[in-house]
Design an enzyme around this catalytic site. Structure first.
Site, short mmCIF file in Angstrom:
data_model
loop_
_atom_site.label_atom_id
_atom_site.label_comp_id
_atom_site.label_asym_id
_atom_site.label_seq_id
_atom_site.Cartn_x
_atom_site.Cartn_y
_atom_site.Cartn_z
N HIS A 26 0.84 -1.21 0.00
CA HIS A 26 0.00 0.00 0.00
C HIS A 26 0.87 1.25 0.00
CE1 HIS A 26 0.49 0.72 4.39
NE2 HIS A 26 0.28 -0.57 4.56
N ASP A 63 0.25 4.38 1.36
CA ASP A 63 0.23 5.36 2.46
C ASP A 63 0.98 4.86 3.68
OD1 ASP A 63 -1.82 3.41 2.74
OD2 ASP A 63 -2.87 4.65 4.20
N ASP A 74 6.42 0.43 7.26
CA ASP A 74 5.09 -0.15 7.08
C ASP A 74 4.31 0.79 6.15
OD1 ASP A 74 2.47 -1.06 7.28
OD2 ASP A 74 2.21 -0.41 9.35
N GLU A 89 -4.62 2.50 2.69
CA GLU A 89 -4.88 1.27 3.45
C GLU A 89 -5.03 1.55 4.94
OE1 GLU A 89 -3.47 -2.30 5.86
OE2 GLU A 89 -2.63 -0.28 5.69
N GLU A 90 -4.18 2.43 5.47
CA GLU A 90 -4.09 2.60 6.92
C GLU A 90 -5.33 3.25 7.52
OE1 GLU A 90 -1.98 1.21 8.61
OE2 GLU A 90 -0.03 1.12 7.64
N ASP A 121 3.14 -6.84 3.44
CA ASP A 121 2.80 -5.97 4.57
C ASP A 121 2.97 -6.64 5.92
OD1 ASP A 121 2.03 -3.59 5.71
OD2 ASP A 121 -0.11 -3.88 5.38
N HIS A 132 3.28 2.32 13.53
CA HIS A 132 2.23 3.26 13.94
C HIS A 132 2.66 4.10 15.13
CE1 HIS A 132 -1.21 0.73 11.94
NE2 HIS A 132 -0.13 0.82 11.18
#
Length: 486
Positions: A76, A78, A115, A145-146, A169, A457
């Site tokens: 992904h 983002d 990530d 995606e996030e 991922d 994150h």
């Protein structure tokens, strides 16, 4: 960026450095998408975007391998935007600043975006490396995606030609993922009533900070502190006792990140300020005693603010505090099928207030759809008791494990041959896009692999350099080993 150029495999790290230089938080990844499209055209690849913005790039098979089963590498576009409180950084404008710290690559004061930037870089590096051998190859890069898996939700049927999909991922080298949790957002909106702050009250800000934060799926089992829940606990113990007048509560920034900080603005009688400070100091020591083995930097501090004239009345204050304090958080249930894996969890991710309402945004994850629905029903009941409006939103399915998956078996045997050890076959308690891909491509055979990334994150995010090399070796060897179409 020169530090990364010294790492191996060099093409992958050079591409990752370029990705870091282009801002790409969720909903702001268009500049990166345009760069990737231009890059693909410069290399002479077929490239196309769909109506959602997803990117598909095709590269022909190596001569003599045209009959191999076609494969799509998927990542992904983002990244999650999180920064330390003292870091000045605009994720929509400023580049990420990666640096090498021994065995790891980190970012300066922010999330790194490994990530899923490393996975994206690996897919593009495969395309760029003409020394690699493989069958017909596609690279699928999805949007946003996030923050809701927008790209996966919008993926159209009959676009991909691949029959095998390798998702990049995952975040633990030596583990092969064959299933993942589904999830759903849950938003609770509580109406508020305000009144004038009485004379003789001072306004203060209460700040809880220093928590590690982390991925609300992959890190939920670690027992890390949730700033929203901890600050609600403090208020539940002392709001009535000290007659605290609650003006504002703000905590967390993303529903899929464990909140590291939370802030309360309140008014308190002047003669009770010392008692409030004493209670805060005591609560800080309690938290360090309870969580200190994992959370060593917890701080609960007070600071004076200019006077504010409106606060919640006692009834609104108590309903809000009781609602937030009683909302479940963390691991709800461990799996009976996948040993050592969380089945169902809940993250109280974002809490905010306006003049009229308080909003609590949670992310529920589960390997079992009915258990996810059970948590939705629990939060719905809790909201009803508090007089709040509730709304589940944006549910996405899990990826059901397939024990007979040919690509999973091939990945395992390839790993064993390369490294002389057996990888762990896992189901991850996080939302991979694979479950959503099964709707437009029900017969797609899928597997997920990746390097070791810790602290995703959160600003502590880092990627293990050696593991990137091992992942690259596995990925490129696996592509060469894909069998002919049956």
């Amino acid at each position: 960026m020169s530090e990364l150029s010294q790492l191996s495999p060099q093409p992958l790290w050079d591409i990752f450095a370029k990705i870091c230089s282009i801002p790409h938080p969720s909903y702001h990844e268009e500049a990166l998408a345009e760069h990737v499209v231009s890059w693909a055209k410069e290399h002479g690849f077929w490239v196309e975007r769909d109506r959602t913005g997803n990117i598909l790039i095709r590269k022909p098979a190596t001569a003599g391998m045209e009959n191999r089963t076609p494969v799509a590498l998927q990542a992904h576009l983002d990244m999650v935007p999180q920064k330390n409180n003292d870091t000045v950084h605009d994720f929509t404008k400023d580049p990420i600043q990666p640096w090498v710290d021994g065995e790891w690559v980190k970012a300066r004061g922010t999330t790194l975006g490994a990530d899923n930037g490393i996975g994206m870089a690996s897919a593009l590096a495969v395309l760029a490396d003409n020394s690699l051998t493989h069958g017909p190859l596609e690279v699928l890069l999805t949007m946003t995606e996030e923050s809701g898996m927008d790209g996966a939700f919008g993926l159209q049927p009959d676009w991909l030609q691949a029959e095998i999909l390798i998702n990049t991922d995952s975040e633990e080298e030596g583990e092969i993922y064959m299933g993942c949790a589904g999830g759903i957002d849950f938003i609770t909106t509580l109406p508020l009533t305000r009144e004038a702050v009485p004379a003789g009250f001072d306004t203060l800000k209460l700040t809880l900070k220093g928590l590690k934060g982390g991925h609300s799926g992959a890190d939920i089992h670690l027992g890390l502190g949730n700033a929203n829940k901890l600050l609600a606990r403090f208020l539940a113990a002392h709001a009535r006792e000290l007659d605290l007048r609650l003006i504002d509560f703000t905590g967390g920034t993303l529903r899929n990140a464990i909140p590291r900080e939370a802030f309360v603005t309140l008014a308190v009688e002047s003669q009770k300020i010392d008692a409030l400070k004493s209670a805060a100091a005591h609560f800080q020591s309690v938290l360090l005693n309870e969580l200190g083995s994992k959370e060593k930097n917890i701080v609960l501090q007070t600071e004076p603010l200019a006077p504010l004239d409106q606060a919640l009345n006692a009834e609104s204050r108590d309903r809000f505090i009781n609602l937030l304090n009683s909302t479940p958080n963390g691991v709800i249930r461990n799996s009976d099928v996948a040993k050592g894996v969380v089945e169902t969890s809940l993250n109280v991710g974002v809490v905010s207030m306006t003049q009229e309402n308080a909003e609590i945004i949670c992310l529920i994850r589960s390997l079992v759809d009915t258990c996810r629905e059970w948590v939705v029903e629990t939060l719905t009941s809790l909201g009803a008791l508090a007089g709040a409006q509730t709304a589940p939103k944006g549910g996405y399915p899990g990826w059901q494990p397939d024990a007979d998956s040919p690509v999973m078996a091939l990945t395992r045997t390839t790993y064993e041959a390369l490294f002389g050890k057996t990888p762990n076959i896992q189901v991850i308690h996080a939302g991979l896009e694979c479950g959503l891909f099964k709707k437009p491509y029900p017969h797609m055979d899928m597997v997920s692999i990746g390097p070791t990334i810790t602290g995703p994150h959160s600003p502590d995010e880092q990627v293990h350099i050696e593991s990137v090399g091992l992942y690259w070796k596995l990925l490129t060897t696996l592509l060469n080993a894909i069998p002919e179409k049956k």
